[in-house]
Design a protein around this motif. Structure first.
Motif, PDB file in Angstrom:
ATOM      1  N   ARG A   1       0.874  -1.189   0.000  1.00 18.83           N
ATOM      2  CA  ARG A   1       0.000   0.000   0.000  1.00 18.83           C
ATOM      3  C   ARG A   1       0.904   1.230   0.000  1.00 18.83           C
ATOM      4  O   ARG A   1       1.876   1.284   0.765  1.00 18.83           O
ATOM      5  CB  ARG A   1      -0.884  -0.037   1.257  1.00 18.83           C
TER       6      ARG A   1
ATOM      7  N   GLU B   1       1.144   5.366   0.369  1.00 15.45           N
ATOM      8  CA  GLU B   1       0.461   6.587   0.802  1.00 15.45           C
ATOM      9  C   GLU B   1       1.391   7.774   0.598  1.00 15.45           C
ATOM     10  O   GLU B   1       2.612   7.645   0.808  1.00 15.45           O
ATOM     11  CB  GLU B   1       0.071   6.470   2.277  1.00 15.45           C
TER      12      GLU B   1
ATOM     13  N   HIS C   1      -4.086   7.946  -0.032  1.00 17.55           N
ATOM     14  CA  HIS C   1      -3.834   6.597  -0.564  1.00 17.55           C
ATOM     15  C   HIS C   1      -3.734   6.728  -2.076  1.00 17.55           C
ATOM     16  O   HIS C   1      -4.712   7.057  -2.738  1.00 17.55           O
ATOM     17  CB  HIS C   1      -4.990   5.663  -0.169  1.00 17.55           C
TER      18      HIS C   1
ATOM     19  N   ASN D   1      -2.069   4.288  -4.234  1.00 18.41           N
ATOM     20  CA  ASN D   1      -1.951   3.050  -4.997  1.00 18.41           C
ATOM     21  C   ASN D   1      -1.797   1.848  -4.070  1.00 18.41           C
ATOM     22  O   ASN D   1      -1.195   1.944  -3.013  1.00 18.41           O
ATOM     23  CB  ASN D   1      -0.690   3.198  -5.872  1.00 18.41           C
ATOM     24  N   SER D   2      -2.392   0.715  -4.501  1.00 13.80           N
ATOM     25  CA  SER D   2      -2.117  -0.560  -3.832  1.00 13.80           C
ATOM     26  C   SER D   2      -1.828  -1.562  -4.924  1.00 13.80           C
ATOM     27  O   SER D   2      -2.488  -1.534  -5.960  1.00 13.80           O
ATOM     28  CB  SER D   2      -3.333  -1.056  -3.050  1.00 13.80           C
TER      29      SER D   2
ATOM     30  N   ARG E   1      -7.004  -9.860   3.597  1.00 15.51           N
ATOM     31  CA  ARG E   1      -5.948  -9.895   2.579  1.00 15.51           C
ATOM     32  C   ARG E   1      -5.631 -11.337   2.171  1.00 15.51           C
ATOM     33  O   ARG E   1      -5.348 -11.614   1.009  1.00 15.51           O
ATOM     34  CB  ARG E   1      -4.693  -9.200   3.115  1.00 15.51           C
TER      35      ARG E   1
END
Ligand code: BCO
Length: 383
Positions: free
Chosen positions: A227, A229, A243, A245-246, A276
């Motif tokens: 993740r 940030e 946030h 991008n993941s 997850r």
């Protein structure tokens, strides 16, 4: 890859463009020091404000001249002039048979891309029922958590000051591979990056915080989630992250003899960890189905008829038919009442193509074709 694809997008759009998303990237071959790497990019289709860019990466060995494909990927770019809204794109000019083929398939790939979230959520529910993640001797996923912070400097950004998507991916890979190595005591090899989206931009001067953790292991592979940030100076002080991008990266690991290592099973210890863990199972199912159906080769999955595979199955069928129709060597064998029958012979395979011309407005043609029960209205030969 990202910079080359962006240049193709901007050449078409005539204004600055940003990476909106990247489809799954599978690495078939490693590119090594001393090899010549070629990155070819082309806008396959412009939609409204976004366009699909095809990217083909090959490596050539200088001693043998042998060329191998490293990866074939598809990225979506959005035309976004600096300090202005989005703009509508002009259609792509199609010059070759290959351009036509990619143009047709691009709309199918977009359907898959935009439907990804629904397919993922459905598979998540199934995975929750099937795998209870309660295995003895499993390693806690918390043991694999790695965090790193990067400051975005001018060389990390494009000509508009936005951090390169490719640079973010490179930082992600570093932190994810350290996380994966906690389970294998070896250098993990990146095999694929799951389809991902850039939620928002980051700029020169931002601090990017990367949090990586192993989500799940599958015998010879491990999925790490990262993740990202972003904080500008003010956000950093106030602890208000954006946030941006993941992504989910899959790694293999090999021993000194090049044999694949087996990863230990893992167990999540928090509620987020459980989410997850199941997410990794769902993404793996999508990735494997997608890989074999989109490449139209290899064994088809046994559950090809499952509703979550509908978009992939449809893509696979359309891709196979479009490839077949674009092959050279079709001969007309019969013409009767405006209907033409073509044949194509290749080895032991004989294919037929039936073509009929009708003069009706396109919306009428669409409604007639979209309802199978109306076929006798337009096909006199239909029994
Ligand atoms: C030199 C390399 C260039 C770079 O690396 S740029 C740096 C990395 N990228 C970024 O910083 C971009 C950050 N993201 C953004 O600024 C925005 O999210 C972005 C991409 C402009 C989209 O803004 P939104 O407000 O979400 O716009 P929207 O919902 O109206 O969609 C605009 C068009 O994008 C499409 N889209 C949205 N999500 C997508 C997805 N997951 N995959 C593929 N296409 C997607 C959407 O369908 C729309 O397209 P169209 O207008 O129908 O043609």
């Amino acid at each position: 890859m990202d910079a080359a694809a962006c240049l193709a997008a901007e050449k078409h759009a005539g204004v600055s463009c940003v990476t909106a998303s990247m489809d799954d990237i599978q690495f078939e071959e490693a590119a090594r020091v001393g090899q010549i790497i070629s990155i070819r990019t082309k806008v396959n289709r412009a939609f409204k404000t976004s366009m699909e860019v095809g990217i083909k990466v090959t490596v050539q060995d200088v001693l043998t001249n042998a060329e191998k494909i490293v990866s074939v990927a598809y990225a979506t770019y959005v035309a976004k002039p600096v300090d202005a809204g989005k703009v509508e794109l002009k259609p792509v000019e199609l010059l070759s048979a290959e351009d036509h083929l990619e143009h047709t398939l691009a709309i199918e790939r977009r359907r898959i891309r935009l439907g990804y979230v629904q397919v993922f959520q459905k598979l998540m529910q199934e995975s929750n029922k099937e795998d209870t993640c309660e295995e003895k001797d499993a390693v806690s996923t918390e043991h694999t958590h790695v965090q790193s912070t990067e400051l975005v400097l001018p060389p990390h950004a494009n000509h508009h000051g936005n951090t390169f998507g490719g640079q973010i991916m490179a930082w992600m890979q570093t932190v994810a591979s350290i996380s994966a190595s906690r389970l294998c005591r070896s250098h993990p090899i990146l095999k694929s990056v799951n389809m991902f989206k850039f939620w928002g931009p980051s700029f020169v001067g931002d601090r990017l915080v990367f949090n990586a953790i192993v989500n799940n292991t599958f015998h010879n592979s491990v999925e790490v989630g990262v993740r990202v940030e972003a904080y500008n100076c003010e956000e950093w002080i106030k602890d208000q992250p954006r946030h941006i991008n993941s992504a989910f990266l899959t790694f293999n690991a090999v021993n000194d003899k090049g044999e694949l290592l087996t990863f230990p099973r893992v167990k999540p210890t928090t509620q987020d960890g459980v989410r997850r863990y199941h997410g990794a199972i769902a993404r793996r199912r999508i990735r494997l189905t997608r890989k074999c159906m989109l490449s139209a080769k290899g064994d088809k999955p046994s559950d090809a008829w499952e509703t979550s595979n509908q978009a992939y199955l449809s893509y696979s069928n359309i891709a196979a038919l479009t490839h077949l129709a674009s092959k050279p060597g079709w001969d007309i064998t019969k013409t009767l009442d405006n209907v033409r029958i073509w044949t194509h012979e290749e080895g032991a395979v004989l294919s037929f193509k039936v073509e009929m011309q009708v003069k009706v407005p396109s919306h009428v043609a669409f409604s007639l074709l979209s309802d199978f029960s109306l076929r006798q209205h337009w096909d006199r030969h239909f029994l």
